[in-house]
Write a protein that holds these residues in place. Structure first.
Motif, PDB file in Angstrom:
ATOM      1  N   THR A  58       0.835  -1.201   0.000  1.00 34.50           N
ATOM      2  CA  THR A  58       0.000   0.000   0.000  1.00 34.50           C
ATOM      3  C   THR A  58       0.867   1.247   0.000  1.00 34.50           C
ATOM      4  OG1 THR A  58      -0.154  -0.066   2.418  1.00 34.50           O
ATOM      5  CG2 THR A  58      -1.916  -1.127   1.166  1.00 34.50           C
TER       6      THR A  58
ATOM      7  N   ARG B  79     -10.062  -1.944   4.708  1.00 33.73           N
ATOM      8  CA  ARG B  79     -10.277  -0.674   4.027  1.00 33.73           C
ATOM      9  C   ARG B  79      -9.380  -0.509   2.807  1.00 33.73           C
ATOM     10  NH1 ARG B  79      -9.342   3.423   8.601  1.00 33.73           N
ATOM     11  NH2 ARG B  79     -10.304   5.007   7.271  1.00 33.73           N
ATOM     12  N   VAL B  80      -8.139  -1.009   2.861  1.00 36.26           N
ATOM     13  CA  VAL B  80      -7.291  -0.862   1.672  1.00 36.26           C
ATOM     14  C   VAL B  80      -7.762  -1.757   0.537  1.00 36.26           C
ATOM     15  CG1 VAL B  80      -5.240  -0.151   2.924  1.00 36.26           C
ATOM     16  CG2 VAL B  80      -5.587  -2.587   2.448  1.00 36.26           C
TER      17      VAL B  80
ATOM     18  N   CYS C 150      -5.602   4.456  10.874  1.00 42.92           N
ATOM     19  CA  CYS C 150      -5.453   3.243  10.059  1.00 42.92           C
ATOM     20  C   CYS C 150      -6.203   2.049  10.634  1.00 42.92           C
ATOM     21  CB  CYS C 150      -3.972   2.896   9.900  1.00 42.92           C
ATOM     22  SG  CYS C 150      -3.074   4.047   8.845  1.00 42.92           S
TER      23      CYS C 150
ATOM     24  N   ALA D 135      -2.710  -1.128  11.784  1.00 41.77           N
ATOM     25  CA  ALA D 135      -4.058  -0.730  12.190  1.00 41.77           C
ATOM     26  C   ALA D 135      -4.109  -0.328  13.660  1.00 41.77           C
ATOM     27  CB  ALA D 135      -5.033  -1.875  11.930  1.00 41.77           C
TER      28      ALA D 135
ATOM     29  N   TYR E 178      -7.376  -1.570   8.812  1.00 38.06           N
ATOM     30  CA  TYR E 178      -6.551  -1.278   7.634  1.00 38.06           C
ATOM     31  C   TYR E 178      -6.704  -2.323   6.532  1.00 38.06           C
ATOM     32  CZ  TYR E 178      -2.307   0.628   5.351  1.00 38.06           C
ATOM     33  OH  TYR E 178      -1.410   1.207   4.491  1.00 38.06           O
TER      34      TYR E 178
ATOM     35  N   ARG F  92       0.011  -5.248   8.261  1.00 38.73           N
ATOM     36  CA  ARG F  92      -1.109  -4.305   8.241  1.00 38.73           C
ATOM     37  C   ARG F  92      -1.976  -4.429   9.491  1.00 38.73           C
ATOM     38  NH1 ARG F  92      -0.335  -5.255   2.516  1.00 38.73           N
ATOM     39  NH2 ARG F  92      -1.558  -7.195   2.565  1.00 38.73           N
TER      40      ARG F  92
END
Length: 770
Positions: free
Chosen positions: A537, A609-610, A603, A597, A606, A593
């Motif tokens: 990301t 959402r990504v 975040c 978060a 995370y 990730r």
């Protein structure tokens, strides 16, 4: 066509200067992008790669950080969602050329150092780790396990307090989070990065004035603004996709003001290659007003604009200032207003080089605009008074209530794809206590609290013998930093240098006593780990976090991802019983990730959402709800006093800039067609009248000598040899030349007040006959 000499390096002997192009992009831009792609990648690789660039199921451009269209903002992505320089960046990375063991065997480091950065980059992708042991004249192949053992042993011997961990904007969020965690687990906050040399001034000023060191706008805000002011930047070269957004501003009836020392083609007329009118027609005129400002005059300009807005409010109360916004959301207005009304117009005109009537015209555009966005880049941030200038830009925006409303705000345009994400993930020598304590709680650590070194402080520490080891995650530290000769000496003086890279660059040929080059995957390449194929990301200039997934097969089976390199080094350095699950991080990036978060503000959730089609937008309180997390709890007006730059008689004020054929320190070729310069880079653009007054002629070969008074008042000089004079439209007394060629002229201790950013845009120089 780039010319070559007998060594295969570039030959600048046949410099060709012609009239600058009258419009940016068009058919020529398409042709150049395709030609460069085919030269480097071939037909099949080009066809597989470019259609995936900046697409939701593809990879993020390794070039600039201009945001992608978002469906929720009513925008859809085009089939070709990239620009000419984005295509060049991909071609550089996805090239079929490779550098192998035979190359290093036949090229001593000393000989490599004689070549240009362009030649080094054109040799191709690095394919296996190599080492230069103390006393060696060549790099030699080394296997990964031995490489990590050597680095770990050396770092333990040298100690965390004597080590710097540098990062460039090419690192992903996952790699950046792991990298800062490695450095802090080892025991240091020495985390210099490329932000220190570009938008550190923006972050410093914005944190002080609005409480968040990032831009406050979305792509939709820019495109729906009544007025967009573009300062100290050249979108046609540095982030060409911005031109499409500026075209939308004009289509919707908005206005554009360009403030820049040079007349940049991309700000004058845009021929959009995505539209028939752009390809076949004259294109779109962009700038309604071009203020050709003297170098360093931007603070004086915005002081004058603020004074004019206050005067207009005095004349017609309640019609210009946003009184309700000022009263409810700001602090310091009374002191600002008391000192802002008095303007010495003769001084303003001297500092800016602009006539009062032009400044008054621009002030009326501010006063009449329902939504104003001010954008800026390095032409603003790399000055002695850069922080004060950005504070003054904020002052003018606060007067009109242009923070936290649609179609308005401040917009520092990041020049590297994930430099903003690096900072979000903790790449900063002075991360706040809340972040550091979150790391402690999440991983059971006790990370250090003492502030670390930024880039300039790292170089000083090298010279003083305090920094003995340098680890670089991407970038080209030797070429990007100021005072090039001193920087190269500093790197060579280190006991250990480690460079995680995709291609050769200047930093590799000025190695420490022990030096390693660790080759890594590029953005375009598939990243397969134990749990399967991975994605990473990144964060763009407008706080949007989204995915990037490479699709090409790696150019060598010996490459490791950035995350894998960091994780394996951490295990070798810190041991398998370290509380951070490094092996899990390498095997599955979702595990990284999960921790992001918990640790990184904004975040949460995370991983989910990504995976949304357009990712997610990080919170920005000033933009989202007009909440300002400053020391006062409000947006702060500030008082800033312009100081004239003393330029002795017979001297010029020099700014560094990019050619159209480069990206940061990566040089693609020798064509700066928008400025009419072909087949050369060692050129200096000077006003024709200044040339005549100083006794020089267009086309003459000169040396550039910079002059700077150090803290004791002693005059310091730096020299850069062999530049051709080009008569050009610059303000009187001002000149321009390409970096990194003129970086040797920037003294290490010439830095911006408050941000410590090297002053690369206002260097006092004299011309010397050769």
């Amino acid at each position: 066509m780039t010319r070559r000499n007998s060594d295969g390096d570039i030959d600048e002997s046949e410099l060709d200067v012609r009239a600058p192009e009258r419009a940016a992009v068009g058919v020529n831009g398409i042709t150049v992008a395709l030609r460069r792609s085919l030269e480097q990648m071939g037909v099949a690789r080009t066809a597989r790669t470019l259609p995936l660039l900046n697409q939701r199921d593809g990879f993020d451009c390794p070039g600039c950080a201009w945001p992608d269209p978002r469906e929720e903002e009513g925008d859809s992505r085009k089939a070709a969602e990239f620009c000419e320089n984005g295509a060049k960046a991909v071609a550089e990375e996805a090239t079929r050329r490779t550098v192998d063991a035979d190359f290093f065997r036949t090229h001593p480091i000393e000989r490599l150092a004689e070549h240009t950065d362009y030649w080094l980059g054109q040799q191709g992708r690095l394919t296996q780790p190599v080492i230069r042991r103390e006393g060696d004249t060549h790099y030699r192949p080394v296997d990964w396990d031995e490489a990590f053992r050597v680095v770990a042993d050396k770092l333990r011997e040298i100690g965390a307090e004597h080590t710097a961990f540098y990062t460039s904007g090419r690192a992903s969020n996952e790699a950046a989070f792991c990298y800062q965690l490695l450095a802090r687990s080892l025991g240091t906050n020495n985390l210099p990065d490329c932000s220190n040399m570009c938008h550190e001034s923006s972050g410093t000023a914005l944190n002080e004035t609005i409480g968040v060191g990032k831009g406050s706008v979305s792509l939709s805000d820019v495109e729906n603004a009544d007025l967009v002011v573009v300062m100290g930047q050249n979108p046609g070269t540095n982030h060409p996709r911005m031109l499409s957004s500026l075209e939308r501003v004009k289509q919707r009836g908005g206005s554009i003001v360009a403030v820049n020392p040079l007349p940049e083609t991309g700000l004058m007329r845009f021929r959009n290659p995505q539209r028939v009118r752009g390809v076949l027609g004259p294109g779109t005129r962009l700038a309604d007003e071009f203020a050709q400002i003297r170098i360093g005059g931007d603070l004086a300009l915005f002081k004058a604009l603020g004074a004019l807005l206050l005067r207009a409010e005095d004349e017609e109360p309640g019609t210009v200032l946003d009184r309700s916004f000022i009263e409810e959301y700001t602090s310091g207005f009374a002191e600002y207003a008391a000192r802002a009304r008095d303007v010495d117009w003769a001084e303003v005109e001297r500092l800016t080089g602009l006539e009062r009537s032009r400044i008054e015209r621009i002030a009326r555009m501010f006063a009449e605009s329902r939504g104003t966005v001010v954008c800026w880049a390095m032409g603003i941030t790399q000055h002695r008074q850069a922080v004060a200038t950005i504070r003054e830009i904020v002052n003018v925006q606060l007067l009109r209530g242009m923070i936290g409303k649609p179609g308005a705000g401040v917009c520092p345009v990041r020049g590297h794809s994930n430099v903003q994400g690096d900072r979000t993930m903790g790449i900063w020598e002075r991360m706040p206590e809340s972040f550091l304590s979150a790391l402690d709680e999440e991983f059971g650590l006790e990370v250090p609290r003492e502030p670390g070194w930024d880039t300039v402080e790292t170089l000083r520490a090298m010279h003083e013998g305090k920094c003995r080891a340098f680890v670089g995650l991407g970038g080209n530290f030797a070429a990007a930093t100021p005072d090039s000769a001193a920087t190269e000496r500093a790197l060579r003086g280190c006991e250990l240098t480690v460079q995680v890279s995709t291609k050769l660059n200047r930093s590799h040929v000025v190695p420490g006593r022990t030096a390693l080059i660790l080759p890594t995957l590029g953005r375009t390449e598939r990243d397969r780990q134990h749990s399967g194929e991975q994605f990473v990301t990144v964060e763009d200039s407008m706080s949007v976090v989204h995915t990037s997934r490479g699709r090409l097969e790696p150019c060598s089976p010996h490459l490791l991802s950035e995350v894998a390199i960091i994780s394996r080094l951490a295990r070798a350095l810190l041991g398998e019983r370290h509380p951070v699950p490094w092996a899990e991080f390498e095997q599955d990036y979702d595990r990284i990730r999960d921790h992001i978060a918990t640790v990184v503000p904004g975040c949460d959730d995370y991983n989910r959402r990504v995976r949304e089609p357009d990712g997610f937008v990080l919170p920005h309180p000033p933009r989202d709800r007009r909440s300002f997390p400053t020391t006062t709890g409000r947006a702060n007006f500030t008082v800033n006093v312009p100081h004239a730059i003393h330029v002795p008689e017979g001297r010029l004020l020099l700014q560094s800039l990019r050619s159209h054929d480069q990206y940061n320190t990566t040089v693609y070729g020798l064509s700066d067609r928008y400025r009419g310069v072909e087949n050369g880079r060692r050129v200096v653009l000077v006003n024709r009248e200044d040339l005549a007054e100083l006794g020089f002629e267009d086309g003459q070969l000169v040396d550039l000598v910079s002059e700077w008074a150090d803290g004791s008042g002693e005059l310091q000089q730096r020299r850069a040899e062999g530049f051709r004079l080009v008569a050009y439209s610059t303000p009187r007394g001002c000149a321009a030349a390409y970096y990194p060629e003129v970086n040797p002229l920037v003294p290490l201790d010439s830095v911006a007040e408050g941000s410590n950013t090297p002053v690369s845009k206002a260097v006092v120089v004299r011309l010397e006959h050769r």
